[in-house]
Enzyme design. Structure first.
Site, PDB file in Angstrom:
ATOM      1  NE  ARG A 250      -3.925  -1.011  10.620  1.00 47.80           N
ATOM      2  CZ  ARG A 250      -2.899  -0.564   9.904  1.00 47.80           C
ATOM      3  NH1 ARG A 250      -2.961   0.578   9.285  1.00 47.80           N
ATOM      4  NH2 ARG A 250      -1.809  -1.289   9.804  1.00 47.80           N
TER       5      ARG A 250
ATOM      6  CE  LYS B 233      -1.960  -1.091   3.905  1.00 45.81           C
ATOM      7  NZ  LYS B 233      -1.217  -2.341   4.243  1.00 45.81           N
TER       8      LYS B 233
ATOM      9  NE  ARG C 184       7.991  -2.474   5.987  1.00 48.69           N
ATOM     10  CZ  ARG C 184       6.710  -2.219   6.245  1.00 48.69           C
ATOM     11  NH1 ARG C 184       5.984  -1.597   5.357  1.00 48.69           N
ATOM     12  NH2 ARG C 184       6.173  -2.611   7.366  1.00 48.69           N
TER      13      ARG C 184
ATOM     14  NE  ARG D 197       2.613  -4.856  11.211  1.00 47.15           N
ATOM     15  CZ  ARG D 197       3.614  -4.583  10.387  1.00 47.15           C
ATOM     16  NH1 ARG D 197       4.832  -5.064  10.632  1.00 47.15           N
ATOM     17  NH2 ARG D 197       3.411  -3.833   9.335  1.00 47.15           N
TER      18      ARG D 197
ATOM     19  NE  ARG E 289       6.966  -0.254  10.035  1.00 43.77           N
ATOM     20  CZ  ARG E 289       5.796  -0.154   9.407  1.00 43.77           C
ATOM     21  NH1 ARG E 289       5.707   0.567   8.303  1.00 43.77           N
ATOM     22  NH2 ARG E 289       4.726  -0.758   9.867  1.00 43.77           N
TER      23      ARG E 289
HETATM   24  P1  AP5 Z   1       4.950  -1.581   1.812  1.00 47.92           P
HETATM   25  O1  AP5 Z   1       4.553  -0.775   0.627  1.00 47.92           O
HETATM   26  O2  AP5 Z   1       5.773  -0.938   2.847  1.00 47.92           O
HETATM   27  O3  AP5 Z   1       3.650  -2.307   2.439  1.00 47.92           O
HETATM   28  P2  AP5 Z   1       2.405  -1.711   3.225  1.00 47.92           P
HETATM   29  O4  AP5 Z   1       1.204  -2.382   2.683  1.00 47.92           O
HETATM   30  O5  AP5 Z   1       2.423  -0.222   3.217  1.00 47.92           O
HETATM   31  O6  AP5 Z   1       2.714  -2.311   4.655  1.00 47.92           O
HETATM   32  P3  AP5 Z   1       2.779  -1.679   6.117  1.00 47.92           P
HETATM   33  O7  AP5 Z   1       3.443  -2.715   6.991  1.00 47.92           O
HETATM   34  O8  AP5 Z   1       3.414  -0.316   6.154  1.00 47.92           O
HETATM   35  O9  AP5 Z   1       1.356  -1.567   6.462  1.00 47.92           O
HETATM   36  P4  AP5 Z   1       0.769  -1.628   7.820  1.00 47.92           P
HETATM   37  O10 AP5 Z   1      -0.614  -1.383   7.392  1.00 47.92           O
HETATM   38  O11 AP5 Z   1       0.947  -2.783   8.690  1.00 47.92           O
HETATM   39  O12 AP5 Z   1       1.608  -0.533   8.650  1.00 47.92           O
HETATM   40  P5  AP5 Z   1       1.214   0.909   9.105  1.00 47.92           P
HETATM   41  O13 AP5 Z   1       2.416   1.729   9.048  1.00 47.92           O
HETATM   42  O14 AP5 Z   1      -0.026   1.362   8.425  1.00 47.92           O
HETATM   43  O15 AP5 Z   1       5.708  -2.885   1.239  1.00 47.92           O
HETATM   44  C1  AP5 Z   1       6.262  -3.860   2.105  1.00 47.92           C
HETATM   45  C2  AP5 Z   1       7.598  -4.387   1.519  1.00 47.92           C
HETATM   46  O16 AP5 Z   1       7.320  -5.070   0.291  1.00 47.92           O
HETATM   47  C3  AP5 Z   1       8.607  -3.277   1.155  1.00 47.92           C
HETATM   48  O17 AP5 Z   1       9.894  -3.724   1.445  1.00 47.92           O
HETATM   49  C4  AP5 Z   1       8.430  -3.082  -0.371  1.00 47.92           C
HETATM   50  O18 AP5 Z   1       9.625  -2.674  -0.989  1.00 47.92           O
HETATM   51  C5  AP5 Z   1       8.019  -4.487  -0.815  1.00 47.92           C
HETATM   52  N1  AP5 Z   1       7.060  -4.478  -1.920  1.00 47.92           N
HETATM   53  C6  AP5 Z   1       5.988  -3.669  -2.098  1.00 47.92           C
HETATM   54  N2  AP5 Z   1       5.312  -3.991  -3.213  1.00 47.92           N
HETATM   55  C7  AP5 Z   1       5.981  -5.062  -3.744  1.00 47.92           C
HETATM   56  C8  AP5 Z   1       5.769  -5.881  -4.904  1.00 47.92           C
HETATM   57  N3  AP5 Z   1       4.733  -5.658  -5.744  1.00 47.92           N
HETATM   58  N4  AP5 Z   1       6.630  -6.892  -5.143  1.00 47.92           N
HETATM   59  C9  AP5 Z   1       7.680  -7.116  -4.291  1.00 47.92           C
HETATM   60  N5  AP5 Z   1       7.936  -6.374  -3.179  1.00 47.92           N
HETATM   61  C10 AP5 Z   1       7.096  -5.370  -2.925  1.00 47.92           C
HETATM   62  O19 AP5 Z   1       0.787   0.645  10.646  1.00 47.92           O
HETATM   63  C11 AP5 Z   1       1.723   0.347  11.645  1.00 47.92           C
HETATM   64  C12 AP5 Z   1       1.032   0.274  12.992  1.00 47.92           C
HETATM   65  O20 AP5 Z   1       0.444   1.562  13.320  1.00 47.92           O
HETATM   66  C13 AP5 Z   1      -0.150  -0.695  13.076  1.00 47.92           C
HETATM   67  O21 AP5 Z   1       0.268  -2.020  13.358  1.00 47.92           O
HETATM   68  C14 AP5 Z   1      -0.983  -0.065  14.212  1.00 47.92           C
HETATM   69  O22 AP5 Z   1      -0.454  -0.374  15.474  1.00 47.92           O
HETATM   70  C15 AP5 Z   1      -0.826   1.418  13.966  1.00 47.92           C
HETATM   71  N6  AP5 Z   1      -1.879   1.982  13.079  1.00 47.92           N
HETATM   72  C16 AP5 Z   1      -1.698   2.538  11.854  1.00 47.92           C
HETATM   73  N7  AP5 Z   1      -2.862   2.928  11.317  1.00 47.92           N
HETATM   74  C17 AP5 Z   1      -3.820   2.613  12.213  1.00 47.92           C
HETATM   75  C18 AP5 Z   1      -5.230   2.729  12.222  1.00 47.92           C
HETATM   76  N8  AP5 Z   1      -5.905   3.265  11.183  1.00 47.92           N
HETATM   77  N9  AP5 Z   1      -5.919   2.270  13.306  1.00 47.92           N
HETATM   78  C19 AP5 Z   1      -5.271   1.746  14.366  1.00 47.92           C
HETATM   79  N10 AP5 Z   1      -3.925   1.585  14.417  1.00 47.92           N
HETATM   80  C20 AP5 Z   1      -3.192   2.010  13.355  1.00 47.92           C
END
Ligand code: AP5
Length: 218
Positions: A88, A13, A126, A170, A159
């Protein structure tokens, strides 16, 4: 354009949001990035969020909804925005509907479909820039050997929540709280599914095509 990128952690994403937000000149709103900044700055919110994020649980709906309300009221959101990691929970989605009201509409929700094994591989490999958030992968897109981000000169880090154990937590939290949003947006006729297991450029082209279609219909 008001869009949501929905999907399990590690489905790509953030990677796609960075590019599409730039192309469509709309801000990328990542609740994860907002929380990580608060942790880094040591604010009250950051102190509360740090432990929750490290364990892979969700920060409370009330905190997140407050942050999002404040963010979308800002001037740069007038022409739209791209949510990455929000909503979420059903409560967050319902609050977003209420915030938009009758005056504004959500255009599209893009769901990233990726197999669990691939997600674990992606997240444990990552690396991210601690300063600008630029995303790397030791497998698909290695960071510079110096460990310094080529975009901003910040330090590239692993991270705290990208360990195998926290990733599994997660994913379980995602299944229980966030997966039901797929049906929620399907019922609203907003859901479009992309195969997030394809290479980055191909996923990008497929989302680009969805956005172009949405723009034509509006
Ligand atoms: P990446 O693009 O970083 O993936 P992502 O989907 O953005 O994953 P995240 O882990 O950042 O999402 P998340 O939703 O868990 O974390 P967030 O920061 O929102 O890609 C991942 C890897 O794959 C990278 O290395 C990339 O290079 C590679 N890649 C990408 N596309 C690829 C492809 N097509 N082919 C090969 N490789 C590829 O949340 C973190 C924490 O914050 C949560 O756990 C929670 O505690 C809190 N939080 C955040 N938002 C909320 C909310 N709305 N409500 C409550 N708690 C929240």
């Amino acid at each position: 354009m008001r869009a949501i990128f929905l999907g399990a952690p590690g489905t790509g994403k953030g990677t796609q949001a960075q590019y599409l937000a730039l192309k469509y000149s709309i801000p990328q709103i990542s609740t994860g990035d907002i929380l990580r900044k608060a942790v880094q700055d040591g604010t009250e919110l950051g102190k509360k969020a740090r432990v929750i994020m490290e364990s892979g649980q969700l920060v409370s709906d009330d905190i997140i909804i407050g942050l999002v309300k404040e963010r979308i009221d800002q001037d740069d959101c007038k022409n739209g925005y791209l949510f990455d990691g929000f909503p979420r929970t059903i409560k967050q989605a319902e609050s977003l509907d209420a915030m938009l009201g009758d005056r504004e509409t959500l255009d599209v929700v893009v769901y990233f479909d990726v197999a669990e094994q691939e997600i674990i591989k992606r997240l444990t490999s990552r690396r991210v820039c601690g300063q600008c958030g630029n995303v790397y992968s030791t497998i698909y897109n290695p960071p510079p050997a110096s460990g310094i981000c080529e975009k901003c000169g910040g330090k590239v880090i692993h991270r705290d929540d990208d360990t195998v154990e926290t990733v599994k937590n997660r994913l379980a939290v995602y299944e229980q709280n966030t997966a039901p949003l797929k049906a929620y947006y399907e019922r609203q006729g907003k859901l479009r599914v992309v195969d997030g297991g394809l290479p980055v450029e191909q996923v990008r082209e497929n989302i680009d095509a969805i956005f172009a279609e949405e723009k034509t219909y509006r």
